[in-house]
Enzyme design. Structure first.
Site, mmCIF file in Angstrom:
data_model
loop_
_atom_site.group_PDB
_atom_site.id
_atom_site.type_symbol
_atom_site.label_atom_id
_atom_site.label_comp_id
_atom_site.label_asym_id
_atom_site.label_seq_id
_atom_site.Cartn_x
_atom_site.Cartn_y
_atom_site.Cartn_z
ATOM 1 N N GLY A 13 0.839 -1.196 0.000
ATOM 2 C CA GLY A 13 0.000 0.000 0.000
ATOM 3 C C GLY A 13 0.871 1.241 0.000
ATOM 4 C CG HIS A 178 3.586 5.235 16.614
ATOM 5 N ND1 HIS A 178 4.108 6.476 16.352
ATOM 6 C CD2 HIS A 178 2.831 4.910 15.533
ATOM 7 C CE1 HIS A 178 3.695 6.879 15.158
ATOM 8 N NE2 HIS A 178 2.915 5.954 14.659
#
EC number: 1.1.1.37
Length: 319
Positions: A13, A178
């Site tokens: 992607g 994160h």
């Protein structure tokens, strides 16, 4: 210098393809192998990149693995595969879906590229890095999550925007997970060696810290139908290069902790030395009390995700 090096990228992607493009343009390795469920799309992107590589006289070949068995003997495997959060999907739903995708992918990597170093990019990043480590059985030095380089780059960009100078001379430091609980460290951030705390007020620094935590969401807000991929891909490519070139440079990465910073059995972002063997050394920097509390909170957020996986018997064998 890097002739013969093979990099596998699972998920072609936006992020995966841009990682491949960045590496191909730099000639960082001999071959890049794309693996995606949409095989024709991967083939089209591989052709396009191969032609771009030819335009800049890069020796890098970009090919496609139609099956996991074609992803053999890779030195590094980057995993970007995963599902986005869809309408009506809870965070726990997304966690379980992507954990199962990661489990399947990592089984293939462990079988066909058992000596590879794995770089995880799939979200939720810290939890997926934990899953990859447990499912692969690899040493913790060979399963690394990409997050800190990206978050630090975002912080550096915001510092430059606020100051109006210092581009290319800013070293921003971010630790922790994160996500919303990341720990931007203004105390360890500098502009041409000058501490950020000497250049900005506390309120200005706090604004940058908040914006850094929301950096990904800010981009999503503008794009509407997608998320960031240029900076995540470049951060990933930097990690791949550091490993292939054995640079021994220090980068913030998500790794499994075994007592470092007082935490164990959890993945979190800390400074590590990257080299040919992966995360070869974890660097422990001194944190003040408030930073320790923030880092603990960040680790606990990841533990909550791991607990959800355990409650769903995700790691139980034979089920």
């Amino acid at each position: 210098m890097n002739q013969g090096k093979r990099v596998g990228i699972i998920g072609a992607g936006n992020v995966g393809a841009t990682v491949a493009y960045s590496l191909a343009m730099l000639g960082s390795c001999h071959e890049i192998i794309l693996r995606d469920n949409k095989i024709d799309v991967a083939k089209g992107k591989a052709l396009d990149m191969s032609q771009a590589a030819a335009a800049v006289r890069s020796h890098t070949i970009v090919s496609v693995a139609e099956e996991m068995a074609d992803l053999t003997n890779c030195d590094v495997v980057v995993v970007t595969a995963g599902s986005p959060r869809l309408p009506g999907m809870s965070r726990d739903d997304l966690l379980m879906i992507n954990a199962n995708i990661t489990k399947d992918v990592i089984a293939g990597v462990a079988k066909y590229s058992p000596d590879a170093i794995i770089i995880m990019v799939s979200n939720p990043l810290d939890a997926m890095t934990y899953v990859a480590l447990k499912e692969s059985g690899f040493d913790r030095s060979r399963v690394i999550g990409m997050a800190g380089i990206l978050d630090s780059a975002r912080m550096a960009s915001f510092i430059q925007e606020k100051l109006g100078y210092g581009g290319g001379q800013i070293r921003a430091s971010v630790m922790g997970g994160h996500g919303d609980d990341m720990v931007p460290l203004a105390r360890y951030s500098t502009v041409a060696g000058v501490p950020l705390t000497d250049l900005m007020s506390t309120s200005e620094i706090n604004e940058i810290v908040i914006r850094t935590r929301n950096g990904g969401a800010e981009i999503v807000g503008h794009l509407k139908t997608g998320s960031a991929y240029y900076a995540p891909a470049k951060a990933t490519a930097l990690m791949v290069e550091a490993i292939l070139k054995d640079t021994k440079q220090i980068h913030p990465c998500a790794v499994f902790l075994e007592g470092e910073y007082g935490h164990s059995d959890v993945v979190s972002g800390v400074p590590v030395m990257l080299g040919a063997n992966g995360a070869e050394k974890i660097i422990e920097i001194s944190l003040d009390e408030s930073e320790k509390i923030m880092f603990e909170g960040s680790c606990n957020s990841v533990r909550t995700l791991i607990d959800t996986l355990n409650k769903n018997k995700f790691f139980d064998k034979g089920e």
